[in-house]
Design a protein around this motif. Sequence first.
Motif, PDB file in Angstrom:
ATOM      1  N   TYR A   1       0.991  -1.110  -0.071  1.00  0.00           N
ATOM      2  CA  TYR A   1      -0.002  -0.020   0.059  1.00  0.00           C
ATOM      3  C   TYR A   1       0.803   1.318  -0.145  1.00  0.00           C
ATOM      4  O   TYR A   1       0.671   2.080  -0.803  1.00  0.00           O
ATOM      5  CB  TYR A   1      -1.095  -0.149   1.205  1.00  0.00           C
ATOM      6  CG  TYR A   1      -1.604   1.257   1.504  1.00  0.00           C
ATOM      7  CD1 TYR A   1      -2.580   1.943   1.003  1.00  0.00           C
ATOM      8  CD2 TYR A   1      -0.962   1.954   2.765  1.00  0.00           C
ATOM      9  CE1 TYR A   1      -2.963   3.184   1.174  1.00  0.00           C
ATOM     10  CE2 TYR A   1      -1.528   3.310   3.251  1.00  0.00           C
ATOM     11  CZ  TYR A   1      -2.464   3.837   2.383  1.00  0.00           C
ATOM     12  OH  TYR A   1      -2.990   4.978   2.723  1.00  0.00           O
ATOM     13  N   GLN A   2       1.658   1.344   0.870  1.00  0.00           N
ATOM     14  CA  GLN A   2       2.909   2.648   0.870  1.00  0.00           C
ATOM     15  C   GLN A   2       3.559   2.694  -0.183  1.00  0.00           C
ATOM     16  O   GLN A   2       3.635   3.851  -0.943  1.00  0.00           O
ATOM     17  CB  GLN A   2       3.526   2.305   2.233  1.00  0.00           C
ATOM     18  CG  GLN A   2       4.455   3.615   2.420  1.00  0.00           C
ATOM     19  CD  GLN A   2       3.653   4.818   2.819  1.00  0.00           C
ATOM     20  OE1 GLN A   2       2.510   4.544   3.642  1.00  0.00           O
ATOM     21  NE2 GLN A   2       3.894   5.922   1.921  1.00  0.00           N
ATOM     22  N   ALA A   3       3.989   1.761  -0.773  1.00  0.00           N
ATOM     23  CA  ALA A   3       4.768   1.878  -2.237  1.00  0.00           C
ATOM     24  C   ALA A   3       3.789   2.344  -3.256  1.00  0.00           C
ATOM     25  O   ALA A   3       4.353   3.200  -4.093  1.00  0.00           O
ATOM     26  CB  ALA A   3       5.224   0.671  -2.719  1.00  0.00           C
ATOM     27  N   VAL A   4       2.390   1.803  -3.271  1.00  0.00           N
ATOM     28  CA  VAL A   4       1.659   2.367  -4.444  1.00  0.00           C
ATOM     29  C   VAL A   4       1.157   3.961  -4.052  1.00  0.00           C
ATOM     30  O   VAL A   4       1.172   4.819  -5.020  1.00  0.00           O
ATOM     31  CB  VAL A   4       0.304   1.435  -4.424  1.00  0.00           C
ATOM     32  CG1 VAL A   4      -0.695   1.996  -5.365  1.00  0.00           C
ATOM     33  CG2 VAL A   4       0.581   0.088  -4.928  1.00  0.00           C
ATOM     34  N   LEU A   5       1.064   4.200  -2.770  1.00  0.00           N
ATOM     35  CA  LEU A   5       0.513   5.635  -2.599  1.00  0.00           C
ATOM     36  C   LEU A   5       1.965   6.381  -2.812  1.00  0.00           C
ATOM     37  O   LEU A   5       1.540   7.417  -3.267  1.00  0.00           O
ATOM     38  CB  LEU A   5       0.450   5.688  -0.981  1.00  0.00           C
ATOM     39  CG  LEU A   5       0.008   7.151  -0.312  1.00  0.00           C
ATOM     40  CD1 LEU A   5      -1.427   7.558  -1.034  1.00  0.00           C
ATOM     41  CD2 LEU A   5      -0.118   7.009   1.293  1.00  0.00           C
ATOM     42  N   ASP A   6       2.970   5.954  -2.552  1.00  0.00           N
ATOM     43  CA  ASP A   6       4.156   6.956  -2.759  1.00  0.00           C
ATOM     44  C   ASP A   6       4.392   7.235  -4.343  1.00  0.00           C
ATOM     45  O   ASP A   6       4.654   8.439  -4.900  1.00  0.00           O
ATOM     46  CB  ASP A   6       5.318   6.329  -2.317  1.00  0.00           C
ATOM     47  CG  ASP A   6       5.597   6.477  -0.748  1.00  0.00           C
ATOM     48  OD1 ASP A   6       4.913   7.040  -0.228  1.00  0.00           O
ATOM     49  OD2 ASP A   6       6.452   5.875  -0.310  1.00  0.00           O
ATOM     50  N   GLY A   7       3.921   5.927  -5.234  1.00  0.00           N
ATOM     51  CA  GLY A   7       3.874   6.078  -6.455  1.00  0.00           C
ATOM     52  C   GLY A   7       2.980   7.367  -7.076  1.00  0.00           C
ATOM     53  O   GLY A   7       3.260   8.089  -7.901  1.00  0.00           O
ATOM     54  N   VAL A   8       1.579   7.111  -6.811  1.00  0.00           N
ATOM     55  CA  VAL A   8       0.812   7.958  -7.092  1.00  0.00           C
ATOM     56  C   VAL A   8       0.900   9.442  -6.478  1.00  0.00           C
ATOM     57  O   VAL A   8       0.973  10.437  -7.354  1.00  0.00           O
ATOM     58  CB  VAL A   8      -0.611   7.286  -6.442  1.00  0.00           C
ATOM     59  CG1 VAL A   8      -1.966   8.518  -6.632  1.00  0.00           C
ATOM     60  CG2 VAL A   8      -1.111   6.066  -7.107  1.00  0.00           C
ATOM     61  N   ARG A   9       1.709   9.615  -5.539  1.00  0.00           N
ATOM     62  CA  ARG A   9       1.907  10.980  -4.998  1.00  0.00           C
ATOM     63  C   ARG A   9       3.034  11.638  -5.696  1.00  0.00           C
ATOM     64  O   ARG A   9       2.863  12.711  -6.049  1.00  0.00           O
ATOM     65  CB  ARG A   9       2.300  10.767  -3.365  1.00  0.00           C
ATOM     66  CG  ARG A   9       1.194  10.872  -2.348  1.00  0.00           C
ATOM     67  CD  ARG A   9       1.735  10.723  -1.014  1.00  0.00           C
ATOM     68  NE  ARG A   9       0.671  11.322   0.088  1.00  0.00           N
ATOM     69  CZ  ARG A   9       1.063  10.996   1.015  1.00  0.00           C
ATOM     70  NH1 ARG A   9       1.910  10.393   1.770  1.00  0.00           N
ATOM     71  NH2 ARG A   9      -0.016  11.774   2.268  1.00  0.00           N
TER      72      ARG A   9
END
Length: 355
Positions: A270-278
């Motif tokens: 989740y954190q990796a995907v969130l960072d990518g979107v951000r």
Amino acid sequence: MSATRIPMLASTSARFTALGLDSRKVLARAGLSPAVTQRGSLDTPQFFAVWHAILELSGDPLIGLRIGSETGPAQLEAAAIAALHSATFGDALARLARYKRLCCPEEIRVEREGPLARLSFHWILADEITPHAISDAAFASAHAIARRGAGHTITPRRLELMRTPPSVAPYAAHFGCEVRTGCAGDALVYDAAALEVPFVSHNEDLLAVLVPALDAQVEALGEIAIEKQARAALTRLMRGDRPSIETLARQLNMSTRSLQRRLGDAGTSYQAVLDGVRLETARRLLAETSFTPGEIAFFLGFEEANSFQRAFRRWEGRTPIQWREERAPQVLGQPGGRRKKGPLDRSAGAVKISR
């Protein structure tokens, strides 16, 4: 999943000629060798390069509007044909969204927000900002399908643009609506009632033949990868808040534990995907708008601007301002890349700069 490559149609050369362009020069400017084009399809970076070349060689900043609006029935892909012969404008957009991924890695979203409906296009495998001409062509094509299908113009409420073109007048004239610039994303915004407008081009017999074949192709593609589903959902949810993993799981109709497991199986989190979107969103806002780092931090759901600054430096090795100066010197298409700013405002789920 979606198709990962974009076909080079047999009519491509003829369309270049109709636009006053030499296809060989376009491909050469895009840096594509004959060996690449002989494959019959392009990946996303190659496709973007072709559109950059079209814009440069044509010298026409509005060529995307021309391409999107001048596409004739014989040049429509299967997704657009199914859309054109749907019962209503809403049905047409739904079919366009469902079948578009058969021919390219592009996601079409129709999001209802109270009395409004927002139409937007997203290239899910892009590592760079979508060329303006592609966005213009997509909106012009949808506008043209609506007009042909309904037998009259379905006028949007407004057009939202991230960038600020030299003049919004051509866009206002083409779509017949207000144009807002400096928004958090590109979108055509309609009254939700417009989705119920019937199409005079509705042809149930044709759909009875076409739709089963298209549905079979969609099923053959299989389920969209969980990481792509998560990225798309987080992008929709990120409007001045940090969507939690619980919120994301609800959006994807699964439990939090199932989401964590499936992301882990896909080699991410989740954190990796969130960072990518951000990061992707931050790049777009830095390149396409004049939002301050503080405003971008707010939009991305950071509790304070310093947290965003630290995260961006970790991702890119430089501050947001340094990135903007190095990578996007012509922000908004104006010399120096700056314009007079107003207070941050939010409208219909999008951030804009008040005039």
